[in-house]
Structure formats: C-alpha cells, structure tokens
Motif scaffolding. Structure first.
Motif, PDB file in Angstrom:
ATOM      1  N   LEU A  79       0.852  -1.190   0.000  1.00  0.00           N
ATOM      2  CA  LEU A  79       0.000   0.000   0.000  1.00  0.00           C
ATOM      3  C   LEU A  79       0.885   1.235   0.000  1.00  0.00           C
ATOM      4  N   TRP A 122       0.534   5.255   0.156  1.00  0.00           N
ATOM      5  CA  TRP A 122      -0.475   6.240   0.544  1.00  0.00           C
ATOM      6  C   TRP A 122       0.172   7.611   0.617  1.00  0.00           C
ATOM      7  N   THR A 165      -1.857  -1.326  -3.918  1.00  0.00           N
ATOM      8  CA  THR A 165      -2.739  -0.182  -4.155  1.00  0.00           C
ATOM      9  C   THR A 165      -1.999   1.126  -3.932  1.00  0.00           C
ATOM     10  N   ILE A 189      -2.786   5.165  -3.322  1.00  0.00           N
ATOM     11  CA  ILE A 189      -3.840   6.115  -2.944  1.00  0.00           C
ATOM     12  C   ILE A 189      -3.219   7.498  -2.794  1.00  0.00           C
ATOM     13  N   LEU A 191      -9.648  12.313  -3.667  1.00  0.00           N
ATOM     14  CA  LEU A 191      -8.960  11.036  -3.489  1.00  0.00           C
ATOM     15  C   LEU A 191      -8.891  10.339  -4.838  1.00  0.00           C
ATOM     16  N   SER A 243      -7.408   6.531  -6.326  1.00  0.00           N
ATOM     17  CA  SER A 243      -6.794   5.247  -5.989  1.00  0.00           C
ATOM     18  C   SER A 243      -6.704   4.376  -7.233  1.00  0.00           C
ATOM     19  N   ARG A 293      -4.908   0.255  -8.642  1.00  0.00           N
ATOM     20  CA  ARG A 293      -4.225  -0.990  -8.306  1.00  0.00           C
ATOM     21  C   ARG A 293      -3.154  -1.282  -9.348  1.00  0.00           C
TER      22      ARG A 293
END
Length: 202
Positions: free
Chosen positions: A51, A53, A80, A82, A195, A197, A199
């Motif tokens: 992840l 972020w 992911t 973000i 936001l 996001s 993958r």
C-alpha cells in the motif's frame, strides 16, 4: 526539501526522529519506521510496499508525472496506490485552462504556501492510467473538508491562536493570512479535495 525555508526542512527531520523514538517506546521496533526522503526520487526498491499512501503531499510536487511514477514504482504488483490531495476543479468542455481570476487566486495561495502549479483530479486519473494502474477510482471530499478552513480561521483569531502566530514568526503568519483565500476557493468551486486510488497489476 528544495524550495522550502530551512526551518521547515529541519523540522521534518526532527519530526521523523521524534516519531521513530515514540515508535520504539511503544514497542514497534523495526516494524514501523519514519523516514524523510525525496518523493520524486524515493529511497526504496521497486515494489517495496503493498500500500502506497500519499496524504496532502501531491499539491507540493512540482512534477506531478514523476510523483505518480515514483508511487507506482515502489508499489508491489497487486498493491494499491492512494493519493489524497488538493486539486483545482476539472476543466469543462472547451476550456483550455482556468480563468484568469482563478489563476490569480491560486497564485496568491501558492506564494504563501510555497506550492507549485495545481492540477485536477482528471489530470491525476490520466497520470495513473499512464503508469498502467487499473481499477482507478476518484472521490470528491470537498464538501466534507470545506468547514475545516472556517474552524482554523476561528481558532487563529482567539487570544491563544494570535499568541501562537506571533511566536511562530512571519512565515506562519503569512500562511494564516491566506487561509480565507482557501475558504473562498472552496466556496467558488475552484479548490477541491480529492482522493484517487488505483491498483498495480500482478
């Protein structure tokens, strides 16, 4: 940390050191680490994280393409990415850019907060796609976030807030004076809190 006043740059390293000390005190050991680095040339191997972020950092990046590229690079396959960031509004059909009055407002904010040019959530979506990220989703949290600026301004105008500003110095005072412009940008629909996001394929 290029472009930031030396006290701010030094403060980042001090905060990271303090965070690492607190982490050890809480028994996290090497499982949790805080590190200061260049977001456009991150000190991590490819595919290091499941992840990735980024919170309220994208607006500070002078090269948004390189920024997203680095986020995708350090993300592991199947992981992911973000990004939560301040954006300007999405341009309408036939618009080549923001209106002159909108540019002028953002320029005043940029000067106070040491920000480069802004982009829209649609621009970020295209950057995500260019990196091969899939399942891309966007959200507009502007309505939920917009009351923040009024609350901050109200706090700054208290006796305690004014004393804190005086102690912090001119750089902080200059930023505080621009807060009403952020609120104005939200009211006009120019400033968005978005936001994005995506993958990274396996």
């Amino acid at each position: 940390m290029d472009g930031y006043p030396p006290p701010l740059a030094a403060g980042c390293y001090a905060q990271a050191a303090r965070a690492n000390a607190l982490s050890k005190e809480q028994g996290f050991g090497d499982r949790l680490q805080f590190q200061v680095g260049d977001a456009l040339a991150q000190p991590f191997e490819n595919g290091s994280f499941d992840l990735v972020w980024s919170m309220e950092s994208g607006e500070h990046m002078p090269d948004k393409k390189k920024f997203v590229s680095e986020l995708a690079r350090v993300c592991a396959p199947g992981g992911t990415v973000i990004v939560v960031t301040w954006c300007h509004r999405v341009l309408g059909a036939g618009e080549a850019g923001l209106r002159e009055d909108e540019k002028a407002l953002l320029d005043r904010i940029n000067e106070a907060y040491y920000l480069p040019d802004w982009c829209s959530v649609a621009d970020y979506q295209r950057l995500f796609e260019a990196q091969g990220l899939t399942d891309i989703q966007t959200r507009d949290w502007s309505e939920e976030v917009s009351p923040f600026w009024g609350a901050v301004i109200a706090t700054a105008l208290t006796s305690e807030g004014l004393a804190g500003l005086a102690k912090a110095g001119w750089t902080t005072i200059k930023g505080a004076l621009v807060m009403p412009l952020m609120a104005e940008g939200f009211r006009r629909g120019l400033i968005k809190f978005n936001l994005i996001s995506g993958r990274k394929p396996q």
